[in-house]
Design a protein around this motif. Structure first.
Motif, PDB file in Angstrom:
ATOM      1  N   HIS A 395      30.364  41.494  49.545  1.00 56.33           N
ATOM      2  CA  HIS A 395      31.028  40.241  49.198  1.00 56.33           C
ATOM      3  C   HIS A 395      32.275  40.519  48.363  1.00 56.33           C
ATOM      4  CE1 HIS A 395      31.641  36.462  46.861  1.00 56.33           C
ATOM      5  NE2 HIS A 395      31.447  35.947  48.058  1.00 56.33           N
ATOM      6  N   LEU A 396      33.397  39.852  48.706  1.00 63.01           N
ATOM      7  CA  LEU A 396      34.672  40.044  48.025  1.00 63.01           C
ATOM      8  C   LEU A 396      35.096  38.753  47.338  1.00 63.01           C
ATOM      9  CD1 LEU A 396      36.477  42.016  50.875  1.00 63.01           C
ATOM     10  CD2 LEU A 396      35.508  42.977  48.768  1.00 63.01           C
ATOM     11  N   GLN A 397      35.894  38.909  46.246  1.00 64.56           N
ATOM     12  CA  GLN A 397      36.340  37.744  45.488  1.00 64.56           C
ATOM     13  C   GLN A 397      37.810  37.903  45.101  1.00 64.56           C
ATOM     14  OE1 GLN A 397      32.998  36.185  42.658  1.00 64.56           O
ATOM     15  NE2 GLN A 397      32.915  38.404  42.593  1.00 64.56           N
ATOM     16  N   MET A 398      38.534  36.774  45.163  1.00 63.11           N
ATOM     17  CA  MET A 398      39.930  36.720  44.731  1.00 63.11           C
ATOM     18  C   MET A 398      40.146  35.446  43.929  1.00 63.11           C
ATOM     19  SD  MET A 398      41.900  37.839  48.247  1.00 63.11           S
ATOM     20  CE  MET A 398      43.511  37.791  47.439  1.00 63.11           C
ATOM     21  N   ALA A 399      41.191  35.441  43.101  1.00 62.34           N
ATOM     22  CA  ALA A 399      41.530  34.249  42.314  1.00 62.34           C
ATOM     23  C   ALA A 399      43.030  33.989  42.410  1.00 62.34           C
ATOM     24  CB  ALA A 399      41.121  34.428  40.852  1.00 62.34           C
ATOM     25  N   PHE A 400      43.405  32.690  42.344  1.00 58.27           N
ATOM     26  CA  PHE A 400      44.799  32.280  42.482  1.00 58.27           C
ATOM     27  C   PHE A 400      45.184  31.348  41.330  1.00 58.27           C
ATOM     28  CE2 PHE A 400      43.132  33.253  46.652  1.00 58.27           C
ATOM     29  CZ  PHE A 400      44.133  34.016  47.233  1.00 58.27           C
ATOM     30  N   ILE A 401      46.306  31.652  40.680  1.00 53.69           N
ATOM     31  CA  ILE A 401      46.836  30.846  39.586  1.00 53.69           C
ATOM     32  C   ILE A 401      48.360  30.767  39.761  1.00 53.69           C
ATOM     33  CG2 ILE A 401      44.997  31.342  37.937  1.00 53.69           C
ATOM     34  CD1 ILE A 401      46.713  33.575  36.782  1.00 53.69           C
ATOM     35  N   HIS A 402      49.027  29.991  38.926  1.00 55.64           N
ATOM     36  CA  HIS A 402      50.489  29.934  38.998  1.00 55.64           C
ATOM     37  C   HIS A 402      51.135  30.769  37.894  1.00 55.64           C
ATOM     38  CE1 HIS A 402      54.554  28.581  39.678  1.00 55.64           C
ATOM     39  NE2 HIS A 402      54.642  28.231  38.393  1.00 55.64           N
ATOM     40  N   ILE A 403      50.812  30.482  36.646  1.00 52.81           N
ATOM     41  CA  ILE A 403      51.426  31.187  35.517  1.00 52.81           C
ATOM     42  C   ILE A 403      50.662  32.491  35.272  1.00 52.81           C
ATOM     43  CG2 ILE A 403      51.920  31.062  33.045  1.00 52.81           C
ATOM     44  CD1 ILE A 403      52.215  28.018  33.396  1.00 52.81           C
ATOM     45  N   PRO A 404      51.353  33.617  35.118  1.00 56.98           N
ATOM     46  CA  PRO A 404      50.650  34.900  34.928  1.00 56.98           C
ATOM     47  C   PRO A 404      49.843  34.926  33.642  1.00 56.98           C
ATOM     48  CG  PRO A 404      53.004  35.133  34.471  1.00 56.98           C
ATOM     49  CD  PRO A 404      52.819  33.772  35.074  1.00 56.98           C
ATOM     50  N   LEU A 405      48.811  35.739  33.636  1.00 58.90           N
ATOM     51  CA  LEU A 405      47.993  35.931  32.438  1.00 58.90           C
ATOM     52  C   LEU A 405      48.715  36.852  31.453  1.00 58.90           C
ATOM     53  CD1 LEU A 405      44.548  36.545  34.204  1.00 58.90           C
ATOM     54  CD2 LEU A 405      45.439  34.383  33.285  1.00 58.90           C
ATOM     55  N   PRO A 406      48.374  36.791  30.171  1.00 58.11           N
ATOM     56  CA  PRO A 406      49.034  37.670  29.188  1.00 58.11           C
ATOM     57  C   PRO A 406      48.941  39.152  29.552  1.00 58.11           C
ATOM     58  CG  PRO A 406      47.804  35.949  28.062  1.00 58.11           C
ATOM     59  CD  PRO A 406      47.464  35.829  29.519  1.00 58.11           C
ATOM     60  N   GLU A 407      47.885  39.547  30.254  1.00 58.66           N
ATOM     61  CA  GLU A 407      47.705  40.960  30.598  1.00 58.66           C
ATOM     62  C   GLU A 407      48.745  41.462  31.607  1.00 58.66           C
ATOM     63  OE1 GLU A 407      44.115  39.520  28.698  1.00 58.66           O
ATOM     64  OE2 GLU A 407      45.298  38.730  30.361  1.00 58.66           O
ATOM     65  N   TYR A 408      49.456  40.545  32.279  1.00 59.71           N
ATOM     66  CA  TYR A 408      50.526  40.964  33.189  1.00 59.71           C
ATOM     67  C   TYR A 408      51.651  41.699  32.441  1.00 59.71           C
ATOM     68  CZ  TYR A 408      49.137  38.419  37.472  1.00 59.71           C
ATOM     69  OH  TYR A 408      48.501  37.985  38.616  1.00 59.71           O
ATOM     70  N   THR A 409      51.667  41.609  31.118  1.00 69.05           N
ATOM     71  CA  THR A 409      52.717  42.260  30.320  1.00 69.05           C
ATOM     72  C   THR A 409      52.394  43.717  29.992  1.00 69.05           C
ATOM     73  OG1 THR A 409      51.715  41.545  28.224  1.00 69.05           O
ATOM     74  CG2 THR A 409      53.303  40.049  29.249  1.00 69.05           C
ATOM     75  N   HIS A 410      51.252  44.208  30.413  1.00 65.60           N
ATOM     76  CA  HIS A 410      50.834  45.571  30.048  1.00 65.60           C
ATOM     77  C   HIS A 410      51.607  46.597  30.877  1.00 65.60           C
ATOM     78  CE1 HIS A 410      46.702  44.035  28.381  1.00 65.60           C
ATOM     79  NE2 HIS A 410      47.742  43.601  27.698  1.00 65.60           N
ATOM     80  N   SER A 411      52.829  46.862  30.456  1.00 65.65           N
ATOM     81  CA  SER A 411      53.753  47.688  31.249  1.00 65.65           C
ATOM     82  C   SER A 411      53.355  49.158  31.322  1.00 65.65           C
ATOM     83  CB  SER A 411      55.171  47.569  30.678  1.00 65.65           C
ATOM     84  OG  SER A 411      55.191  47.955  29.307  1.00 65.65           O
ATOM     85  N   LYS A 412      52.459  49.590  30.457  1.00 63.10           N
ATOM     86  CA  LYS A 412      52.023  50.991  30.499  1.00 63.10           C
ATOM     87  C   LYS A 412      50.953  51.218  31.563  1.00 63.10           C
ATOM     88  CE  LYS A 412      53.176  52.035  25.683  1.00 63.10           C
ATOM     89  NZ  LYS A 412      52.670  52.531  24.367  1.00 63.10           N
ATOM     90  N   ASN A 413      50.400  50.120  32.129  1.00 66.98           N
ATOM     91  CA  ASN A 413      49.391  50.263  33.175  1.00 66.98           C
ATOM     92  C   ASN A 413      50.053  50.593  34.504  1.00 66.98           C
ATOM     93  OD1 ASN A 413      47.715  49.427  31.145  1.00 66.98           O
ATOM     94  ND2 ASN A 413      46.742  47.787  32.305  1.00 66.98           N
ATOM     95  N   PRO A 414      49.343  51.213  35.424  1.00 60.94           N
ATOM     96  CA  PRO A 414      49.923  51.507  36.741  1.00 60.94           C
ATOM     97  C   PRO A 414      50.266  50.213  37.478  1.00 60.94           C
ATOM     98  CG  PRO A 414      47.849  52.689  36.398  1.00 60.94           C
ATOM     99  CD  PRO A 414      47.957  51.694  35.299  1.00 60.94           C
ATOM    100  N   PHE A 415      51.422  50.186  38.146  1.00 57.38           N
ATOM    101  CA  PHE A 415      51.749  49.027  38.970  1.00 57.38           C
ATOM    102  C   PHE A 415      52.535  49.471  40.198  1.00 57.38           C
ATOM    103  CE2 PHE A 415      55.353  49.256  36.029  1.00 57.38           C
ATOM    104  CZ  PHE A 415      56.452  49.029  36.848  1.00 57.38           C
TER     105      PHE A 415
END
Length: 529
Positions: A395-415
């Protein structure tokens, strides 16, 4: 004493109901309620027939531009409130079929033209009305006109079943166009049932994420056009819709998800027109679609609840308002069933990330997912577990939002992808990312920041990993001016047998096929691409 109170309350309730019923029946027959009340009621009612149509035009300061009973006003100023001194409104006379007297004529067709339309076979003649309107009236038959609506712009569309939009604009107003429904809506009730999503025979299911269309009332103005088309004036909506349509036809998705700012509120004095253009894209191609809202959708004439109510009535729409006890409009769940049985193979969560901060002093900028929404998500996830256990696969799960979460700012993470602009996430963190990870959601994806299109891997000690993606801005009505940004959309392909989710992007021009293709989930586990 208690019995007396109960008896009195019961008697009052019965008397109130009888009084309401009497007034309703009298009004149906003799119209005892004031015309002002009638004109505030919904414009369209089942089993009603249009018997006449006319336009009333007036000076703003001298009149309310409202024809007396039995006329009903369609509450859209044909000038979109932009004329300095004048108003104009379409009015109709509508009656229940049982109210028609003898062979009282009804409207069988409507045309908008400078010249009188050609005569019809039965000898019925076209009657002229104001604004270039011609109506054909005659004896009632099954294909009579039952509703009239007003939309705006040369690119207006009406995706509703049994509705026909007139190509020629009215001669009064701001590119105002009539849309007409022929026949009873009851005949199409079956077609309005929500589609059931299912994994295909190949074991795959494809989702297109369309973020930030920013559609307007009318063609709209392009912002930050790139690349610039020489010798061609950039019209935002036609260019946006043509580009998205191209990839709908190429990619042939099974579902479209619109992650907010479908409507560019500041340029949408009639948000219905913009919304209909969006929906028409998918309805024409028989693609189910689900929507959430951004910070611009409800800056026009319709609020979130009104937009959702309208979207729910459209063919192939999976959108839902969600529980009234949970903050926001558009908190709901969609499940994709396995190929052969009604067992959920994929669960999709949709959440309203709201608009602007309610506390500018302490948390300036944008709003956030509320704690009540996080609790709703956790409860939904828990309640779905018995159904999910019926599925024998991963079973797989996804989520959809409009405004990014604060964690989207973690620039040291792989992207993977492009990080062209600052992340406009909320300053307050309600820790929705942790709830997603603990529930085993593999991907959350948003819109809002148009020129960011990356997927970033979020890692927190003691929690499973999570990919956080952007859809990339698709619409020319929204900004895009960061280092010659090319509009884009994001694709997700689910491979049910292998428990895999793959994602890539497609750009408007300079198409190089699947851009930044990556496997984000494999065998049900988040992958470090």
């Amino acid at each position: 004493m208690a019995r007396r109170i109960v008896r009195t309350a019961t008697q009052l309730a019965v008397l109130s109901f009888l009084a309401f019923l009497l007034v309703y029946l009298l009004d149906t027959r003799y119209r005892v309620l004031p015309n002002a009340i009638h004109n505030r009621l919904p414009t369209h009612h089942d089993q009603q027939i249009i018997t006449d149509i006319e336009i009333a035009s007036c000076f703003k300061l001298l009149s309310g531009c409202r024809k007396d009973s039995p006329w009903y006003r369609i509450e859209k100023d044909l000038y979109l409130e932009e004329h300095l001194v004048r108003h104009a409104f379409v009015h109709v006379i509508r009656k229940h079929e049982k109210e028609l007297v003898g062979d009282e004529p009804v409207v069988l067709d409507i045309k908008v033209s400078r010249k009188q339309p050609a005569a019809v076979k039965d000898g019925e003649v076209w009657e002229q009305r104001t604004g270039g309107i011609w109506i054909l009236r005659g004896k009632l038959r099954h294909n009579a006109v039952t509703a009239v609506e007003v939309l705006f712009g040369p690119d207006a569309e009406d995706p509703r079943l049994d509705w026909q939009i007139k190509d020629t604009p009215l001669r009064i107003g701001k590119e105002a166009r009539l849309s007409v429904r022929i026949g009873s809506p009851d005949s199409t009730a079956e077609k309005h049932k929500k589609p059931k999503l299912r994994i295909g025979k190949s074991g795959k299911f494809k989702i297109i994420q369309v973020a930030d269309l920013h559609l307007s009332t009318g063609v709209g103005d392009c912002r930050d056009e790139y690349p610039v088309m020489k010798n061609t004036k950039c019209e935002a909506d036609p260019r946006t819709l043509e580009y998205v349509a191209k990839y709908l036809d190429e990619e042939k998705p099974d579902l479209a998800v619109l992650t907010g700012d479908q409507v560019n509120g500041e340029s949408s004095p009639d948000a219905q027109t913009a919304l209909f253009k969006m929906a028409d894209l998918f309805i024409k191609r028989n693609i189910p679609y689900a929507t959430i809202y951004g910070n611009h959708d409800d800056e026009g004439d319709l609020k979130r609840a009104e937009l959702m109510k309208l979207t729910q009535t459209l063919p192939l729409s999976l959108s839902e308002p969600g529980p009234e006890t949970v903050p926001g409009v558009g908190n709901y769940v969609v499940q994709i069933m396995s190929h052969k049985a009604d067992h959920p193979a994929v669960t999709l969560y949709f959440l309203d990330s709201h608009s602007y901060t309610p506390d500018e002093k302490h948390y300036p900028g944008y709003d956030w997912i509320k704690p009540e929404q996080v609790k709703w998500f956790e409860d939904e996830h828990e309640s779905l577990k018995p159904k999910i256990k019926q599925y024998s696969g991963i079973h797989l799960q996804m989520a959809f939002i409009h405004i990014p979460l604060p964690e989207y700012t973690h620039s040291k993470n792989p992207f993977v992808g492009q990080w062209r602009e600052g992340v406009t996430a909320p300053r307050y963190n309600s820790n929705f990312s942790k709830a997603l990870m603990d529930a085993g959601v593999g991907v959350v994806t948003c819109g809002h920041d148009h020129a960011n299109d990356y997927c970033l891997l979020e890692r927190q000690e003691g929690h499973p990993k999570l990919w956080m993606c952007y859809g990339g801005g698709a619409g020319f009505g929204g900004y895009g001016g960061y280092n010659n940004y090319i509009r884009r959309i994001r694709m997700f392909e689910i491979d049910a047998p292998s428990g895999r989710i793959t994602t890539w992007k497609r750009t408007e021009v300079e198409d190089k096929g699947r851009l930044d293709e990556q496997i984000v989930v494999d065998s049900g586990k988040v992958q470090e691409s």
